[in-house]
Write a protein that holds these residues in place. Structure first.
Motif, mmCIF file in Angstrom:
data_model
loop_
_atom_site.group_PDB
_atom_site.id
_atom_site.type_symbol
_atom_site.label_atom_id
_atom_site.label_comp_id
_atom_site.label_asym_id
_atom_site.label_seq_id
_atom_site.Cartn_x
_atom_site.Cartn_y
_atom_site.Cartn_z
ATOM 1 N N THR A 1 -49.208 25.798 35.106
ATOM 2 C CA THR A 1 -49.951 26.183 33.627
ATOM 3 C C THR A 1 -49.216 26.789 32.968
ATOM 4 N N LYS A 2 -47.974 27.176 33.244
ATOM 5 C CA LYS A 2 -47.231 27.967 32.411
ATOM 6 C C LYS A 2 -46.394 26.905 31.176
ATOM 7 N N ASP A 3 -46.399 27.075 29.911
ATOM 8 C CA ASP A 3 -46.198 26.298 28.965
ATOM 9 C C ASP A 3 -46.398 24.914 29.223
ATOM 10 N N PHE A 4 -47.832 24.695 29.547
ATOM 11 C CA PHE A 4 -48.101 23.353 30.312
ATOM 12 C C PHE A 4 -47.772 22.192 29.505
ATOM 13 N N LEU A 5 -46.978 20.993 30.067
ATOM 14 C CA LEU A 5 -46.630 19.781 29.424
ATOM 15 C C LEU A 5 -45.207 20.186 28.741
ATOM 16 N N MET A 6 -44.901 21.296 28.339
ATOM 17 C CA MET A 6 -43.671 21.414 27.229
ATOM 18 C C MET A 6 -42.459 20.963 27.966
ATOM 19 N N GLU A 7 -42.373 21.372 29.119
ATOM 20 C CA GLU A 7 -40.818 21.054 29.650
ATOM 21 C C GLU A 7 -40.963 19.480 29.775
ATOM 22 N N GLU A 8 -41.880 18.813 30.094
ATOM 23 C CA GLU A 8 -42.156 17.505 30.375
ATOM 24 C C GLU A 8 -41.805 16.670 28.820
ATOM 25 N N ILE A 9 -42.369 17.228 28.020
ATOM 26 C CA ILE A 9 -42.211 16.748 26.691
ATOM 27 C C ILE A 9 -40.893 16.752 26.020
ATOM 28 N N LYS A 10 -40.218 17.885 26.240
ATOM 29 C CA LYS A 10 -38.661 18.122 25.864
ATOM 30 C C LYS A 10 -37.927 17.241 26.612
ATOM 31 N N VAL A 11 -37.979 16.878 27.864
ATOM 32 C CA VAL A 11 -37.252 15.909 28.716
ATOM 33 C C VAL A 11 -37.569 14.750 28.326
ATOM 34 N N VAL B 1 -53.741 24.820 24.827
ATOM 35 C CA VAL B 1 -53.102 23.583 24.588
ATOM 36 C C VAL B 1 -52.882 23.708 23.277
ATOM 37 N N GLU B 2 -52.806 24.664 22.386
ATOM 38 C CA GLU B 2 -52.235 24.892 21.035
ATOM 39 C C GLU B 2 -50.943 24.282 20.848
ATOM 40 N N HIS B 3 -50.024 24.580 21.814
ATOM 41 C CA HIS B 3 -48.627 24.236 21.479
ATOM 42 C C HIS B 3 -48.525 22.669 21.385
ATOM 43 N N LEU B 4 -49.404 21.785 21.959
ATOM 44 C CA LEU B 4 -49.298 20.595 21.880
ATOM 45 C C LEU B 4 -49.672 19.656 20.708
ATOM 46 N N ARG B 5 -50.289 20.548 20.076
ATOM 47 C CA ARG B 5 -50.786 19.990 18.530
ATOM 48 C C ARG B 5 -49.633 18.693 17.859
ATOM 49 N N GLN B 6 -48.242 19.231 18.141
ATOM 50 C CA GLN B 6 -47.291 18.409 17.462
ATOM 51 C C GLN B 6 -46.977 17.353 18.199
ATOM 52 N N TYR B 7 -47.449 17.111 19.503
ATOM 53 C CA TYR B 7 -47.035 16.033 20.418
ATOM 54 C C TYR B 7 -48.144 15.015 20.751
ATOM 55 N N PRO B 8 -48.901 14.446 19.846
ATOM 56 C CA PRO B 8 -50.135 13.748 20.284
ATOM 57 C C PRO B 8 -49.390 12.535 21.021
ATOM 58 N N ASN B 9 -48.508 11.722 20.699
ATOM 59 C CA ASN B 9 -48.048 10.559 20.965
ATOM 60 C C ASN B 9 -47.541 10.629 22.628
ATOM 61 N N VAL B 10 -47.272 11.750 23.081
ATOM 62 C CA VAL B 10 -46.457 11.805 24.108
ATOM 63 C C VAL B 10 -47.246 12.358 25.363
ATOM 64 N N LEU B 11 -48.475 12.643 25.281
ATOM 65 C CA LEU B 11 -49.326 13.406 25.928
ATOM 66 C C LEU B 11 -49.507 12.815 27.202
ATOM 67 N N GLN B 12 -49.824 11.269 27.109
ATOM 68 C CA GLN B 12 -50.067 10.698 28.463
ATOM 69 C C GLN B 12 -48.933 10.483 29.083
ATOM 70 N N GLN B 13 -47.747 10.407 28.695
ATOM 71 C CA GLN B 13 -46.364 10.261 29.742
ATOM 72 C C GLN B 13 -45.961 11.632 30.230
#
Length: 688
Positions: free
Chosen positions: A425-435, A579-591
């Motif tokens: 749950t820590k920085d949920f999805l951020m590591e994956e988005i950056k990679v 999930v506030e930190h995910l606002r800028q990445y709507p296009n890569v959420l599924q991946q």
């Protein structure tokens, strides 16, 4: 003589050499009685010839023999009559009356060492006396006994007025004496006189307490009739070890000096004398022992105060008879226990001697002995580290190896699961988005790049890589402690090689630690190399997690558009997620969600695989150490820097000293066992 001796007459009868008091005659027959006594006077012998002599003498001889062997130093207590009393209580006079001899007299302490008096009835009219001390047996003339005791005391305790706990034995073989063995101890004094040490009281107290404390001791407490019994220091000491007085007999001396109060004192028994009182009259001046006994008999017959005392409580003959009977009872009570204790002590000493290592005379003997040590150590380690058998260390839980290793393994597993890098749950999805952003390339959309998964995996493994190595270090620290302890335990009798053995054991563990750490690092490195598992749980878990993908993406978009009034989303298996930190990445959420779920499912496999791999490696390493590598210790000791097995040929001073001590103890106990065996055979002979 008391004034009452001239007022009332009495008759004396002799039975077996003992003075018997008859009832007083009327005063009118005064002169006639005196005339009859003068005409029919019978020589008075020593106080008593015991009717038990033919039975008690062998028992006493056996006890005296055991005392001479000094069996007490083996913890075997002997039945003993211990004579105690305050200074100037009349102790020496009582013993003189019993033995029919003169003992040293002086101002202050006249008994400066424990005086063991062995009285033996002797049919020969010529007395035989001798002293035993410092390994010597010194015959003494009766007329010179005082000087001889003083000379022997000076040799034992030194010239002057100091005391010693080293005993002096006086053997008196004389016609008519009671068969008794007594230990006369220094008289108690609180104030040191010139020439005495300042702690004279403490020295005397310690000697007395040593002798009267054992339950086998009968305390003969000598009290002066002229003092308050409750103030006597000897009473205070005896009550410390015999509060109820069950093994204390009191002798009241100087009865002719304070006759008025004696009856009340012995009747009230304010100081709890369980074995009763015997009142006596001290010999005065140059009186013969025969005269002293006659005057004693008249005193207790004629004195209006003393004649009230029961005849079973007055006179040296009564005292002698009581002591003989008490002595017989205590020996009879203690003898079976002594036989048992001597036998048990002998068996224990023999067993302990057999457990000591045999003296080694050749290198071959030394090698064989050392291989036995290694073999015994291997078996102990198998029990502790492999089989979980702890009979050798039942109470030392730290050495219960299998249990402790499992505890450490469980802690290792907990540490891996609780690690921050394992928190999905820590920085949920951020590591994956950056990679995923970094892995962009020309190609078809919606394909997960494998290198993105590997990058995340490698980063996560790097971040937990210290945990397995720290766990391995702890494991080998523990094994080092157990192996060293076991090796020291089995080689403790060969002090010459203990240091070398300890060093060799430690070197072996360090060698295996180095190999093990290399293997642990390989295990960790393998997890970074590739993403693989044949475990079907991975696919099952991933699919289960992916069922929430569409719902999660939709909910996140709605939350970010303000439809729910919050920016937190609940996700099964993860909990509430910001999930506030995910606002800028709507296009890569599924991946990113897919990559996250794959890594979540796979990371559980990785953690469990690390725990399993470490457990298997640990078990293999311990097995290899115990069954194979442990013999490397032998090679090191025989090497040029190992110190050599030859040093085992030089026996430890502690072991050789213990061996000699046990041999002496066994010799003494065997002799003691023979003594009591003979007397028990004789007792059974009486019964037959």
């Amino acid at each position: 003589m008391s004034e009452y001796d001239d007022d009332v007459a009495s008759r004396l009868l002799m039975v077996n050499g003992m003075v018997i008091y008859d009832e007083p005659r009327p005063l009118a027959s005064h002169a006639l009685m005196a005339q009859e006594e003068e005409e029919e006077e019978v020589p008075v012998q020593a106080p008593i010839i015991s009717q038990y002599n033919h039975q008690i003498r062998p028992l006493l001889d056996a006890i005296d023999r055991l005392r001479l062997l000094n069996v007490m130093k083996e913890g075997i207590q002997l039945p003993t009559i211990v004579v105690v009393g305050d200074q100037s209580s009349g102790k020496s006079s009582v013993l003189e009356s019993l033995a029919g001899i003169s003992l040293p007299r002086s101002q202050g302490i006249c008994t400066r060492v424990p005086l063991i008096m062995r009285l033996q009835s002797h049919q020969d009219p010529t007395p035989e006396l001798h002293l035993e001390y410092s390994g010597k047996k010194v015959p003494v003339e009766e007329s010179h006994i005082e000087a001889a005791i003083n000379l022997a005391t000076d040799e034992i305790a030194g010239h002057g007025k100091g005391i010693s706990n080293t005993p002096l034995t006086l053997v008196v073989k004389k016609d008519g004496v009671p068969d008794l063995t007594m230990v006369d101890l220094p008289g108690i004094t609180r104030v040191p006189v010139h020439g005495q040490p300042e702690n004279i009281y403490e020295q005397i107290r310690d000697i007395i307490m040593e002798y009267i404390t054992p339950e086998e001791s009968i305390i003969l407490n000598v009290l002066s009739a002229t003092v308050d019994f409750s103030t006597c220091e000897s009473i205070r000491m005896s009550q410390l070890v015999d509060k109820a007085g069950q093994r204390t007999l009191a002798v009241v001396t100087k009865s002719d000096r304070a006759p008025e109060e004696i009856f009340e004192k012995v009747s009230a028994d304010d100081v709890s004398i369980g074995l009763g009182y015997v009142c006596v009259r001290n010999r005065i001046g140059d009186e013969s022992y025969e005269d002293a006994r006659r005057k004693e008999a008249r005193l207790f017959q004629t004195n209006p105060h003393l004649s009230r005392i029961d005849k079973s409580m007055v006179g040296v003959p009564v005292l002698a008879q009581k002591l003989v009977e008490i002595q017989e009872r205590i020996i009879g009570r203690c003898l079976p226990v002594m036989v048992k204790n001597i036998s048990e002590k002998l068996n224990a000493s023999v067993s302990e001697l057999e457990k000591l290592p045999k003296a080694l005379t050749s290198v071959a003997d030394a090698m064989a002995a050392f291989m036995r040590i290694i073999g015994a150590a291997k078996e102990s380690l198998r029990k502790l580290l492999l089989r979980g058998e702890f009979d050798e260390f039942p109470d030392d839980h730290d050495k219960h190896g299998t249990a402790r290793l499992v505890e450490m393994l469980n802690h290792f597993s907990d540490d891996l699961h609780k690690c921050d890098q394992s928190d999905p749950t820590k920085d949920f999805l951020m590591e994956e988005i950056k990679v995923l952003e970094d892995a962009k390339g020309i190609g078809l959309p919606n394909f997960l790049p494998r290198n993105a998964f590997l990058r995340i995996l490698q980063r996560k493994v790097d971040q937990i890589s210290a945990i397995p190595t720290e766990f391995a270090e702890k494991i080998w620290d523990y094994i080092d402690k157990v192996v060293t302890s076991v090796m020291m335990r089995h080689s403790e009798v060969y002090y010459q090689i203990k240091a070398s053995t300890k060093r060799a054991a430690h070197n072996l563990i360090e060698k295996m630690r180095e190999q093990s750490m290399k293997r642990v690092k390989e295990i960790v490195q393998m997890e970074k190399m590739t993403d693989y598992t044949c475990n079907p749980d991975y696919t099952v878990e991933w699919k289960n997690l992916m069922t929430q993908q569409d719902t999660f993406v939709r909910t996140v978009k709605e939350a970010l558009n303000g439809y729910h009034g919050t920016t937190k989303v609940s996700l099964e298996g993860f909990g509430v997620i910001e999930v506030e930190h995910l606002r800028q990445y709507p296009n890569v959420l599924q991946q990113a969600f897919d990559l996250k779920m794959r890594m979540t499912a796979y990371w559980e496999i990785v953690v469990k695989r690390l725990v399993d791999s470490m457990a298997l490696h640990l078990q293999y390493s311990v097995h290899n150490l115990v069954n194979n590598e442990i013999e490397e210790i032998v090679n090191e000791l025989m090497g040029p820097d190992g110190g050599g097995i030859e040093r085992m040929l030089v026996e430890s001073p502690a072991i050789s000293g213990k061996r000699e001590k046990l041999k002496k103890s066994i010799k003494l106990l065997k002799e003691s066992n023979d003594v009591v065996a003979k007397i028990m055979d004789r007792i059974y002979g009486y019964d037959d």
